[in-house]
Each structure stands twice: as structure tokens, then as C-alpha cells.
Write an enzyme that holds these catalytic residues in place. Structure first.
Site, mmCIF file in Angstrom:
data_model
loop_
_atom_site.group_PDB
_atom_site.id
_atom_site.type_symbol
_atom_site.label_atom_id
_atom_site.label_comp_id
_atom_site.label_asym_id
_atom_site.label_seq_id
_atom_site.Cartn_x
_atom_site.Cartn_y
_atom_site.Cartn_z
ATOM 1 N N ASP A 137 0.873 -1.184 0.000
ATOM 2 C CA ASP A 137 0.000 0.000 0.000
ATOM 3 C C ASP A 137 0.906 1.229 0.000
ATOM 4 O O ASP A 137 1.679 1.431 0.946
ATOM 5 C CB ASP A 137 -0.894 -0.034 1.250
ATOM 6 C CG ASP A 137 -1.870 1.126 1.295
ATOM 7 O OD1 ASP A 137 -1.664 2.133 0.580
ATOM 8 O OD2 ASP A 137 -2.847 1.033 2.067
ATOM 9 N N LEU A 138 0.835 2.014 -1.054
ATOM 10 C CA LEU A 138 1.718 3.185 -1.136
ATOM 11 C C LEU A 138 1.310 4.228 -0.103
ATOM 12 O O LEU A 138 0.124 4.387 0.206
ATOM 13 C CB LEU A 138 1.667 3.758 -2.552
ATOM 14 C CG LEU A 138 2.345 2.795 -3.531
ATOM 15 C CD1 LEU A 138 1.738 2.859 -4.902
ATOM 16 C CD2 LEU A 138 3.832 3.038 -3.598
ATOM 17 N N GLU B 140 -2.696 0.003 -4.338
ATOM 18 C CA GLU B 140 -2.537 -1.236 -3.584
ATOM 19 C C GLU B 140 -2.307 -2.414 -4.515
ATOM 20 O O GLU B 140 -2.892 -2.477 -5.589
ATOM 21 C CB GLU B 140 -3.787 -1.505 -2.740
ATOM 22 C CG GLU B 140 -3.930 -0.554 -1.577
ATOM 23 C CD GLU B 140 -5.183 -0.826 -0.775
ATOM 24 O OE1 GLU B 140 -5.446 -1.994 -0.466
ATOM 25 O OE2 GLU B 140 -5.902 0.137 -0.490
HETATM 26 N N1 DCP Z 1 -8.445 8.260 -2.906
HETATM 27 C C1 DCP Z 1 -9.466 8.998 -3.501
HETATM 28 N N2 DCP Z 1 -10.720 8.964 -2.980
HETATM 29 C C2 DCP Z 1 -10.989 8.208 -1.897
HETATM 30 C C3 DCP Z 1 -9.963 7.453 -1.292
HETATM 31 C C4 DCP Z 1 -8.682 7.507 -1.821
HETATM 32 O O1 DCP Z 1 -9.230 9.690 -4.488
HETATM 33 N N3 DCP Z 1 -12.224 8.188 -1.402
HETATM 34 C C5 DCP Z 1 -7.106 8.328 -3.497
HETATM 35 C C6 DCP Z 1 -6.168 9.257 -2.768
HETATM 36 C C7 DCP Z 1 -5.138 8.372 -2.142
HETATM 37 C C8 DCP Z 1 -5.220 7.098 -2.944
HETATM 38 O O2 DCP Z 1 -6.530 7.037 -3.468
HETATM 39 O O3 DCP Z 1 -3.860 8.956 -2.206
HETATM 40 C C9 DCP Z 1 -4.927 5.855 -2.126
HETATM 41 O O4 DCP Z 1 -5.828 5.724 -1.034
HETATM 42 P P1 DCP Z 1 -5.353 5.240 0.393
HETATM 43 O O5 DCP Z 1 -6.577 4.982 1.195
HETATM 44 O O6 DCP Z 1 -4.354 4.146 0.280
HETATM 45 O O7 DCP Z 1 -4.676 6.504 1.027
HETATM 46 P P2 DCP Z 1 -3.204 7.068 0.900
HETATM 47 O O8 DCP Z 1 -2.339 6.198 0.078
HETATM 48 O O9 DCP Z 1 -3.318 8.465 0.429
HETATM 49 O O10 DCP Z 1 -2.713 7.111 2.383
HETATM 50 P P3 DCP Z 1 -2.108 5.943 3.282
HETATM 51 O O11 DCP Z 1 -0.701 6.330 3.551
HETATM 52 O O12 DCP Z 1 -2.950 5.953 4.515
HETATM 53 O O13 DCP Z 1 -2.237 4.646 2.520
HETATM 54 MG MG MG Z 2 -2.079 4.149 0.394
#
Ligand code: DCP
Ligand code: MG
Length: 482
Positions: free
Chosen positions: A53-54, A149
Site C-alpha cells: 500500500d503506497l 494497492e
Molecule cells: N483516494 C481517492 N478517494 C478516496 C480514497 C482515496 O481519491 N475516497 C485516493 C487518494 C489516495 C489514494 O486514493 O492517495 C490511495 O488511497 P489510500 O486509502 O491508500 O490513502 P493514501 O495512500 O493516500 O494514504 P495511506 O498512507 O494511509 O495509505
Molecule cells: Mg495508500
């Protein structure tokens, strides 16, 4: 190191490998409680699954493009919410999916970046996918989930590594729980499973290094015996870390989680569960004490009950499905208003240049495939986006732009107009290298009328008997939703 006396060595090193504690990570860490010592219903342990998961994905991609932002609080916005923010911003109380105004209130220094154009995030996703593929080889199943992911079925890599004795007696990263919290008296089977996860953790570490090297992006990884547990494990220590979740503890770990935290349970489902099960049933453990499977089937129906029952016990039999190649390679741009052909000329030139670059990356990722359709997307003022298709021209900026403008003119756009979005994409890929069991190559060269039902490049559904107009409408709808 000689593979002997493994139980002792594994345990010693396992203990040594456990460094840090919950304070390093995030608020997803379930409290270590006495129930962990009496794990019941062990989950199936015959697979090793990795979840990647990035970290703060969109924000990281933006920061890689503008390294001067690295130490600053950064959030990526879509409409009035921040879809993600970096970990600097999270320290100030900013959270994913927070209202932008609230986020700025908690962190006035917050730097906001518009994240409505997904082009760069898609490109980064492809880069990461390629990095994972290059480490795992062609026969490993790699599944993409969303844009940031990945699941990897590492079972056969781990088996091979163990067979060839080319591993160390060290877990990479965190192990959950710490060895001294596990019950004494491990069986031979436990030792085998732990060793498989340990080798999986070494692969996860290699993958994370390769991803960082190729894309400059950090990520978290989870190592466990199924997809669900691997995903939960990846969340235990964030960011830029990895965790192996021991199977003996998995059932108990899941028990402590609120239903909403179970992978796949969204806010809608958790609301529904609250209505059905009542306020007392907060965690997976509560659910397991209050209901057995037949009772659950009575209230949820057999399919949903089976799904939730497995989730609540940390069981996940779903396979890692190999994600097939991207079906559409596209770029788009939204803007306040383009009113003249001159403006459209400049915008299409930029987009076609970007599309060409992306197609070059695609050609490296999927040698031998070629797009047969060019899709042009546009939005007039505040109306819904529309799209039109045309046969794919040469992969040259001028040819792409010419085709794009031709499509726009043919769709009735004439000055004065008011365009707010333009996009262009390549889809309906055909393989010029014959694939076993397909006749795509012959289809391509003989240019016979298509007898196969057209497919939506976004949702992949086959759409037999649809007229071109209906097909376009369907694809527009999918594009809107994605
Ligand atoms: N995203 C989006 N709308 C959402 C959820 C996520 O556009 N409702 C996008 C923004 C995030 C990406 O998808 O950057 C990946 O979602 P993650 O839940 O994995 O969140 P992040 O990678 O940003 O943060 P984390 O470090 O918690 O994984
Ligand atoms: Mg992420």
C-alpha cells in the site's frame, strides 16, 4: 546459514527482529491484550500473500514532482475535500477525506494541490506495477486494487527460496505480535508457517526497495497467509514500513477490530450492520460472540453472511487474481474554459504529447500490443462529459492531434464554444504477438468485420448488440464513475 536447529534460531531471530512499538505507527494498531495469548480458530496457513500500500499516494506523487514540498504539509484536493495528505500534514490533524476548509483550519500552512487529473497517479501506478513484476517474475499472480494497492501471491517464490535455502533467519521489518507474546510450544507446522512468512518478509523488503528505486515512492507492506490479513498487516505500522502477521494471532487480532475496519466493509455496510446487529456489536469479536453462522444467514442471507463470517474470523479464501494489462491509456485535463480553436489546438497538442509518452511506457510494459481505437473525451460547460471514438492513428503527436481535432469537429463543436475538459485515450488493444489460444493476430491483419461483442474498456463488460451511440453512452457513464 545452515538450515538446522531451525526452531530455536527462528525464535531467537524473530525476537531480535521485533523492533519499535505501536507508538511508531498509527492509530490502526489494535491494543495488545490477553486474548492474543489464547488465539483460537487458526486461519489457513498454506499461502504467503503480500499486500503493498503506497504511502499517502497522490500526495507522494505530487511531492516527487516537486521535492521542495517534502518537509511541508501537503494535501491533494478533489472538489471540496482533501482525498489525501502527507504524513507531515497528518501530524497537524489533517485526515484523508476531510473537508478542505476543516483541514486548513487545523493546519493553516497546508499546501493544497488539485488532484482531479489522475494521469500522473495512473502513470506512477504503472511504474510500481512494473517494479513489482520485475522482482516477482512473469508467473507470479499480482493483483492491483485501486491505484495504490497490490496483492502478490508469493507462495511459490517462498517455496522455491526455502527449497534452495537462499534466505536468512531474520524477519524484515515488524512482526506482529512480538514473539514473547505468542504461546509456548510451537508445533512443527507453526515453525514452517513462520519460516514461510519470514521468507515472505524478505521478499517484501526487496519489493519495497525496488519500488523506491524505480518510482521514488515509499510504501507499506503486509505479510500474512491471506489477502485480508496481509492488508490489515500493512496498516499496522505506517508509513514506510512492513509487518508480518503471525497466523496464530490473526483470529484474535481481527476480533478486536471494529467492523468498519474490516477490509471491504465501507461506511454504508457498517451503517447497515449497526441497524441490524445493534450498537453493542462493535467489533468482529462481538459479532462472533453474538451470532453463529446460521443466525447470521437468517439476517443477512447466505452469501453476505458467509463473507462477513469469514472476515470476522480472519479467513479469506479469495485468490490473488492477476490483473490484466490496463485496458485504456489516457490523459485528460480540465480547465475553466476553452473558447477558441486556437486554445483547443494548444491543449490538444499538450495532451497528445503526454499520450505519446504514456504509450511509450505502455509499449515497454506490454510489448507487442497496439491500440485500435482512439477515444476523445470532452465536456461542454458544466454538462456531463461526452466521448467519441475513431480508428487509432500513428503514435505521433501530429497524427494524434489531427485525429482528435477531427473528432471534435465531427461531434458538432463550433465556435463560440465553452469546453471545460478535454481528454484523449488509446483503447481496444490488440496483440501483434499471437497469444496462446487466440486468433487476435489474424483478426488484426485480415481486418474482418468484428464478430466479437464490443467490450467497455473501463468496466470490461461485454456489450453485445449495442449501437455505437449506446456503447459511447455506456463508456461515458463508466468514465464518470471512475
Ligand atoms: N483516494 C481517492 N478517494 C478516496 C480514497 C482515496 O481519491 N475516497 C485516493 C487518494 C489516495 C489514494 O486514493 O492517495 C490511495 O488511497 P489510500 O486509502 O491508500 O490513502 P493514501 O495512500 O493516500 O494514504 P495511506 O498512507 O494511509 O495509505
Ligand atoms: Mg495508500
Amino acid at each position: 546459514m545452515e538450515v538446522g536447529n531451525q526452531e530455536t534460531k527462528l525464535k531467537e531471530n524473530h525476537r531480535a527482529a521485533v523492533h519499535g512499538n505501536a507508538e511508531d505507527g498509527d492509530d490502526n494498531v489494535a491494543p495488545v491484550s490477553a486474548t492474543f495469548l489464547t488465539a483460537v480458530e487458526p486461519v489457513a496457513t498454506d499461502r504467503v500473500v503480500l499486500a503493498i500500500d503506497l504511502d499517502c499516494f497522490y500526495a507522494q506523487v505530487e511531492i516527487v514532482a516537486r521535492p521542495e514540498l517534502e518537509e511541508k504539509p501537503v494535501a491533494v484536493t478533489q472538489q471540496h475535500i482533501i482525498v489525501t495528505c502527507n504524513y507531515v500534514a497528518r501530524k497537524f490533524g489533517c485526515r484523508k477525506l476531510m473537508n478542505t476548509a476543516d483541514a486548513v483550519k487545523s493546519c493553516p500552512e497546508l499546501i493544497l494541490i488539485n488532484g482531479e487529473d489522475l494521469t500522473r497517479y495512473r502513470a506512477a501506478n504503472e511504474l510500481v506495477h512494473q517494479a513489482v513484476r520485475s522482482v516477482c517474475g512473469p508467473s507470479t499472480r499480482i493483483e492491483k486494487l485501486g491505484l495504490d494497492e497490490f496483492f502478490i501471491d508469493a507462495t511459490h517464490i517462498v517455496d522455491e527460496t526455502i527449497k534452495s535455502k537462499s534466505y536468512n533467519y531474520n524477519f524484515e521489518g515488524f512482526v506482529y505480535p512480538a514473539m514473547d507474546q505468542l504461546s509456548e510450544g510451537s508445533t512443527a507446522e507453526d515453525v514452517e508457517t513462520e519460516r514461510a512468512l519470514m521468507v515472505g518478509s524478505q521478499l517484501a523488503s526487496r519489493l519495497r526497495s525496488k519500488i523506491l528505486e524505480d518510482s521514488e515512492l515509499t510504501c507499506c507492506a503486509g505479510v500474512a497467509n491471506n489477502k485480508m490479513l496481509a492488508k490489515l498487516a500493512a496498516n499496522i505500522h505506517k508509513p514506510n514500513s512492513q509487518t508480518s502477521l503471525m497466523p496464530g494471532i490473526a483470529g484474535s487480532y481481527v476480533s478486536e477490530l471494529p467492523l468498519r475496519k474490516l477490509p471491504g466493509v465501507g461506511w454504508k455496510a457498517s451503517y447497515e450492520f449497526r441497524q441490524i446487529f445493534g450498537e453493542e456489536v462493535k467489533t468482529a469479536g462481538h459479532l462472533r460472540s453474538a451470532y453463529n453462522l446460521p443466525q447470521l444467514e437468517n439476517v443477512l442471507g447466505s452469501k453476505k453472511a458467509a463473507w462477513l463470517w469469514d472476515l470476522a474470523r480472519g479467513e479469506d479464501r479469495t485468490e490473488v487474481k492477476n490483473t490484466i494489462a490496463t485496458k485504456i491509456v489516457s490523459v485528460e485535463d480540465s480547465f475553466k474554459s476553452a473558447k477558441t480553436w486556437e486554445e483547443v489546438h494548444n491543449l490538444t497538442l499538450k495532451l497528445c504529447g503526454e499520450l505519446k509518452d504514456r504509450l511509450q511506457i505502455d509499449a515497454e510494459l506490454h510489448p507487442g500490443r497496439r491500440a485500435s481505437t482512439l477515444r476523445v473525451v470532452f465536456r461542454k460547460a458544466k454538462r456531463n462529459r461526452e466521448s467519441r471514438s475513431t480508428p487509432f492513428p500513428d503514435v505521433e503527436v501530429n497524427a494524434l492531434q489531427h485525429a482528435m481535432i477531427h473528432v471534435l469537429k465531427a461531434s458538432g463543436i463550433a465556435e463560440p464554444f465553452h469546453l471545460t475538459l478535454l481528454g484523449v485515450g488509446a483503447c481496444n488493444f490488440v496483440n501483434l504477438i499471437p497469444q496462446p489460444g487466440t486468433s487476435q493476430l489474424m483478426d488484426f491483419f485480415s481486418r474482418k468485420p468484428r464478430t466479437r461483442a464490443p467490450e467497455c474498456p473501463i468496466c470490461n463488460r461485454s456489450l453485445p448488440g449495442k449501437s455505437n451511440a449506446d456503447l459511447n453512452q455506456h463508456i461515458d457513464m463508466c468514465l464518470e464513475q471512475s
